[in-house]
Design a protein around this motif. Structure first.
Motif, short mmCIF file in Angstrom:
data_model
loop_
_atom_site.label_atom_id
_atom_site.label_comp_id
_atom_site.label_asym_id
_atom_site.label_seq_id
_atom_site.Cartn_x
_atom_site.Cartn_y
_atom_site.Cartn_z
N PRO A 214 57.94 85.58 47.04
CA PRO A 214 58.70 84.75 46.53
C PRO A 214 59.96 85.29 46.20
CG PRO A 214 57.35 85.20 44.86
CD PRO A 214 56.89 85.80 46.04
N SER B 232 62.23 85.34 43.90
CA SER B 232 62.44 85.39 42.33
C SER B 232 63.23 86.66 41.99
CB SER B 232 61.43 85.26 41.53
OG SER B 232 60.29 86.40 41.79
N ASP B 233 62.96 87.82 42.58
CA ASP B 233 63.41 89.11 42.66
C ASP B 233 64.35 89.28 44.04
OD1 ASP B 233 64.47 91.76 42.64
OD2 ASP B 233 62.60 92.44 42.02
N TYR B 234 65.72 89.00 44.03
CA TYR B 234 66.53 89.16 45.25
C TYR B 234 66.55 90.40 45.95
CZ TYR B 234 70.48 90.88 42.58
OH TYR B 234 71.27 91.55 42.00
N TYR C 64 63.27 90.82 47.58
CA TYR C 64 63.14 89.93 48.66
C TYR C 64 63.96 90.31 50.02
CZ TYR C 64 63.53 85.26 50.90
OH TYR C 64 63.70 84.24 52.08
N ASP D 93 72.14 84.98 43.70
CA ASP D 93 71.07 85.94 44.43
C ASP D 93 71.37 85.27 45.94
OD1 ASP D 93 69.96 86.29 41.86
OD2 ASP D 93 67.84 85.01 42.27
N LYS E 186 66.63 78.20 51.32
CA LYS E 186 65.66 79.10 50.22
C LYS E 186 65.82 78.56 49.08
CE LYS E 186 64.23 81.76 53.66
NZ LYS E 186 63.00 81.49 54.18
N LEU F 230 67.95 79.42 46.77
CA LEU F 230 68.40 80.56 45.95
C LEU F 230 69.23 80.07 45.10
CD1 LEU F 230 68.02 83.71 48.36
CD2 LEU F 230 66.36 82.58 46.70
#
Length: 280
Positions: A69, A71-73, A76, A217, A211, A213
């Motif tokens: 997911p 949440s941590d770019y 990701y 991010d 996405k 985001l």
């Protein structure tokens, strides 16, 4: 086991039926996506297979397990870079041309409307700077959302092309303003950093509308993913600019065809780099 033809025209698989269902739930395939079963030669709609004829209700955890997911770019972006193949710039334009041919007047019409509205809004004195530094990204974000739907075989309308105002107004506006500021600063600092950032942030609007985001991010994921193939994306953008210039030289009439091709090519490149197939 199944092999499907993705929105980019490439074959993905063989993968399990569970993986295909995960792709359907994530919006990366539809029941109209062409597929064939292992050891079969005939291509059919996914909806024609008993395994997918009645898709289950999409759940949040139905996304492919190999895609973390966002949440941590940093993680990701690293995962996308590890899974993405090298893009073929020419094939991006070929796929864009095929997309345009599939609904020529629909795509040309919607693109023309969005670009004309953006142009008219940008020449109104009281709106000029606001449109340039904030709203232009909202307009283009919606247009990219329209192209993504078309590329993935979904129904897309003029309303989708203006969806940036309803689904991601603030992130798109902030991403546009920050991009302008950082690119301008980069040009002040010996020009080259500005060129680098102008290319590296090319997927930010797409990441926001696709996405969901946050704007920073999206900027960072775009920068990191594109940096891994920076020269390829740079060549794609330059070729798109040349094609667009050719449309201008053709008494501006050709611009209504060349602009959709250029925008479509960027969308195809995004799909290949930011939606790569999961690891086996």
């Amino acid at each position: 086991m199944f092999t499907i033809i993705g929105g980019d025209g490439r074959e993905y698989g063989p993968v399990t039926a569970e993986q295909v269902r995960a792709w359907i739930a994530a919006g990366r395939a539809t029941l109209d996506t062409k597929a064939r079963r292992d050891r079969e030669v005939e291509w059919r709609r996914l909806g024609d297979f008993a395994e997918f004829g009645t898709p289950a209700t999409p759940l949040a955890h139905d996304t492919p397990a190999s895609v973390p997911p966002p949440s941590d770019y940093r993680a990701y972006a690293a995962d996308l870079i590890a899974r993405a193949a090298k893009i073929d710039v020419i094939s991006c334009f070929e796929r864009s041309w095929e997309l345009l041919k599939s609904d020529f007047w629909g795509i040309v019409g919607v693109t023309t409307v969005v670009l004309l509205v953006t142009l008219v809004a940008s020449v109104i004195p009281v709106l000029k700077w606001f449109v340039t530094f904030f709203l232009s990204g909202v307009f283009y974000g919606g247009l990219y959302a329209f192209y993504l739907k078309k590329l993935r075989g979904h129904t897309a309308t003029l309303g989708d092309a203006f969806s940036g105002f309803s689904v991601a107004f603030i992130p798109l506006a902030l991403a546009t303003a920050v991009t302008y500021a950082l690119v301008a600063l980069g040009f002040v600092l010996l020009i080259l950093p500005g060129i680098y950032l102008a290319v590296a942030y090319s997927f930010a609007l797409l990441l926001i509308v696709d996405k969901k985001l946050p704007f920073w991010d999206a900027l960072e994921v775009s920068r990191r993913v594109i940096t891994a193939q920076w020269w390829r994306v740079f060549f794609l953008l330059i070729l798109g600019a040349i094609i667009g210039a050719a449309g201008v030289l053709a008494l501006f009439v050709g611009l209504f065809i060349t602009m959709p091709i250029a925008i479509g090519a960027v969308t195809v490149a995004y799909e290949r780099l930011c939606n790569p197939p999961p690891r086996a």
